[in-house]
Write a protein that holds these residues in place. Structure first.
Motif, PDB file in Angstrom:
ATOM      1  N   GLY A   1     -26.476 -80.871 -35.782  1.00 49.34           N
ATOM      2  CA  GLY A   1     -27.911 -80.765 -35.541  1.00 49.34           C
ATOM      3  C   GLY A   1     -28.608 -82.100 -35.730  1.00 49.34           C
ATOM      4  O   GLY A   1     -29.482 -82.485 -34.940  1.00 49.34           O
ATOM      5  N   ARG A   2     -28.220 -82.839 -36.769  1.00 52.40           N
ATOM      6  CA  ARG A   2     -28.813 -84.156 -37.025  1.00 52.40           C
ATOM      7  C   ARG A   2     -28.456 -85.123 -35.900  1.00 52.40           C
ATOM      8  O   ARG A   2     -29.293 -85.917 -35.452  1.00 52.40           O
TER       9      ARG A   2
ATOM     10  N   HIS B   1     -29.323 -88.715 -31.953  1.00 51.48           N
ATOM     11  CA  HIS B   1     -28.411 -89.454 -31.074  1.00 51.48           C
ATOM     12  C   HIS B   1     -27.916 -88.523 -29.968  1.00 51.48           C
ATOM     13  O   HIS B   1     -26.714 -88.382 -29.750  1.00 51.48           O
ATOM     14  N   ARG B   2     -28.854 -87.931 -29.273  1.00 53.07           N
ATOM     15  CA  ARG B   2     -28.524 -86.913 -28.264  1.00 53.07           C
ATOM     16  C   ARG B   2     -27.556 -87.447 -27.215  1.00 53.07           C
ATOM     17  O   ARG B   2     -26.687 -86.698 -26.721  1.00 53.07           O
ATOM     18  N   ASP B   3     -27.648 -88.721 -26.870  1.00 52.68           N
ATOM     19  CA  ASP B   3     -26.792 -89.267 -25.816  1.00 52.68           C
ATOM     20  C   ASP B   3     -25.318 -89.238 -26.195  1.00 52.68           C
ATOM     21  O   ASP B   3     -24.452 -89.253 -25.317  1.00 52.68           O
ATOM     22  N   TRP B   4     -25.013 -89.188 -27.482  1.00 46.14           N
ATOM     23  CA  TRP B   4     -23.624 -89.130 -27.926  1.00 46.14           C
ATOM     24  C   TRP B   4     -23.000 -87.756 -27.682  1.00 46.14           C
ATOM     25  O   TRP B   4     -21.776 -87.607 -27.790  1.00 46.14           O
ATOM     26  N   LEU B   5     -23.789 -86.772 -27.377  1.00 44.30           N
ATOM     27  CA  LEU B   5     -23.268 -85.418 -27.178  1.00 44.30           C
ATOM     28  C   LEU B   5     -23.195 -85.028 -25.702  1.00 44.30           C
ATOM     29  O   LEU B   5     -23.004 -83.863 -25.379  1.00 44.30           O
ATOM     30  N   VAL B   6     -23.330 -86.013 -24.823  1.00 47.71           N
ATOM     31  CA  VAL B   6     -23.191 -85.751 -23.389  1.00 47.71           C
ATOM     32  C   VAL B   6     -21.708 -85.692 -23.036  1.00 47.71           C
ATOM     33  O   VAL B   6     -20.936 -86.589 -23.386  1.00 47.71           O
TER      34      VAL B   6
ATOM     35  N   GLU C   1     -27.756 -84.314 -32.792  1.00 47.03           N
ATOM     36  CA  GLU C   1     -28.516 -83.917 -31.606  1.00 47.03           C
ATOM     37  C   GLU C   1     -29.950 -84.434 -31.669  1.00 47.03           C
ATOM     38  O   GLU C   1     -30.501 -84.906 -30.665  1.00 47.03           O
ATOM     39  N   ARG C   2     -30.553 -84.379 -32.850  1.00 47.82           N
ATOM     40  CA  ARG C   2     -31.934 -84.836 -32.982  1.00 47.82           C
ATOM     41  C   ARG C   2     -32.056 -86.360 -32.873  1.00 47.82           C
ATOM     42  O   ARG C   2     -33.019 -86.865 -32.297  1.00 47.82           O
TER      43      ARG C   2
ATOM     44  N   ARG D   1     -23.416 -74.516 -30.152  1.00 46.08           N
ATOM     45  CA  ARG D   1     -24.350 -75.644 -30.073  1.00 46.08           C
ATOM     46  C   ARG D   1     -24.165 -76.420 -28.770  1.00 46.08           C
ATOM     47  O   ARG D   1     -25.140 -76.850 -28.145  1.00 46.08           O
TER      48      ARG D   1
ATOM     49  N   LEU E   1     -26.516 -76.812 -25.065  1.00 49.76           N
ATOM     50  CA  LEU E   1     -26.816 -78.081 -24.409  1.00 49.76           C
ATOM     51  C   LEU E   1     -26.299 -78.118 -22.969  1.00 49.76           C
ATOM     52  O   LEU E   1     -26.388 -79.145 -22.301  1.00 49.76           O
TER      53      LEU E   1
END
Length: 353
Positions: A137-138, A143-148, A140-141, A310, A314
């Motif tokens: 969750g942290r 460093h959202r680009d790292w979860l693409v 995503e808030r 999660r 996304l």
């Protein structure tokens, strides 16, 4: 400081991870060791430290990206650290859930510099505690680009089978009321615990669904998990709370799950205390089909909730795949068959290369 050799046999790496305690909220030492090892032994990766999570990724310009994620934390140690070996079994806290999966991912991070997909590795904190502390969750808030990614694989223990999607979970409290009285003159009161009988009757009569989604059968369940009420041994209680847990198939969203439970218990006061949506299998994604081909496994439904939810939220197809028996997670007897670690590394290497 703990030093991890990511190029060593991943079984030895798993033992080293287990021997570095990392109970939820206390992952700093292990996160530091993982960060140092990646920076030293995987120079082809961009590395990011955020809190007690460590992320790394390639930038090779591939046409797709695969994300491998594993949590670094464990439940409290139960006299089962340091690790010990018994033939093919490696015993210790976190062996199955999920340092065996972490070891497989870390080994690949250091020894597979030219994968055919770009790869992101996510090693995160606080998965075993309340959701608001979860490191994903942290990330995503902040460093959202790292979860693409085109596919996310969580290294949760699956006995190296593929478990697709996950169930959603809803917990509610149903309150019944009454009137207090001395138990010696019970006719003057109205027993709230007795008034909860219809709630239990509805649960006993409930027929749960089996739902087939992409060949994976999700079994729903509606269960009373706690009953509380009463103030003293000589008082007719005026309040009773029945806690009910609904595990629902991912074809229901969170709103539909709540609506269903409210319909089942129509006429009763109901409060939602916990709710997490499930995740659809996502097996139609090209990267997911490629991974299934690499494993040679037939996917099954994931019973329980995992962080694949999660990623699904996304828009990223996500699967559970890792060494270890989920039934051993959180037990004093927790262990992993080391042959599964070797198999997981081989399968993932074949898929990624």
């Amino acid at each position: 400081m703990t030093r991890l050799d990511l190029t060593a046999d991943p079984i030895d790496l798993c033992a080293a991870l287990v021997d570095t305690p990392s109970v939820s909220g206390d992952e700093a030492v292990l996160a530091g060791a993982v960060e140092a090892a990646l920076r030293e032994q995987a120079p082809h990766l961009e590395v990011l430290r955020t809190g007690d999570a460590v992320l790394a990724r390639t930038h090779l310009g591939r046409g797709s990206r695969v994300l491998l994620a594993g949590h670094l934390d464990t439940v409290p140690i139960a006299d089962n650290v340091p690790s010990r070996r018994d033939g093919h079994l490696l015993h210790g806290c976190g062996t199955s859930d999920m340092k065996a999966g972490d070891a497989a991912f870390l080994h690949l991070a250091a020894t597979l510099p030219e994968p055919r997909h770009d790869v992101t590795f996510v090693f995160y904190d606080c998965e075993e505690v309340e959701a608001e502390r979860n490191g994903l969750g942290r990330i995503e808030r902040g460093h959202r680009d790292w979860l693409v990614a085109d596919l996310a694989i969580l290294g949760e223990p699956t006995n190296v089978g593929v478990e697709a999607g996950c169930q959603g979970t809803l917990r509610v409290e149903i309150t019944t009321t009454g009137r207090r009285a001395h138990s010696a003159r019970s006719w003057l009161g109205d027993n709230a615990i007795h008034n909860a009988t219809p709630v239990l009757q509805r649960l006993a009569a409930y027929t749960a669904r089996d739902v087939d989604i992409d060949g994976c059968v999700y079994r729903e369940g509606l269960q009373a998990v706690r009953i509380s009420g009463g103030v003293a041994g000589n008082v007719v209680p005026d309040a009773c709370v029945v806690t009910v847990n609904f595990r629902f198939a991912p074809d229901r969203d969170a709103e539909a799950a709540q609506k269903h439970v409210r319909e089942v218990f129509d006429g009763f006061e109901l409060a939602v205390t916990d709710l997490s949506a499930g995740a659809l299998p996502g097996l139609g994604a090209p990267a997911a089909r490629e991974f299934l081909a690499a494993t040679g496994e037939r996917p099954s439904a994931k019973y329980g909730w995992t962080d694949v939810s999660r990623f699904a939220a996304l828009g990223i197809p996500a699967l559970n795949y890792g060494p270890g028996d989920p039934n051993l997670a959180h037990t004093r007897e927790e262990h992993v068959d080391t042959r599964q670690i070797t198999e997981a590394v081989d399968v993932l290497r074949r898929f990624l290369s």
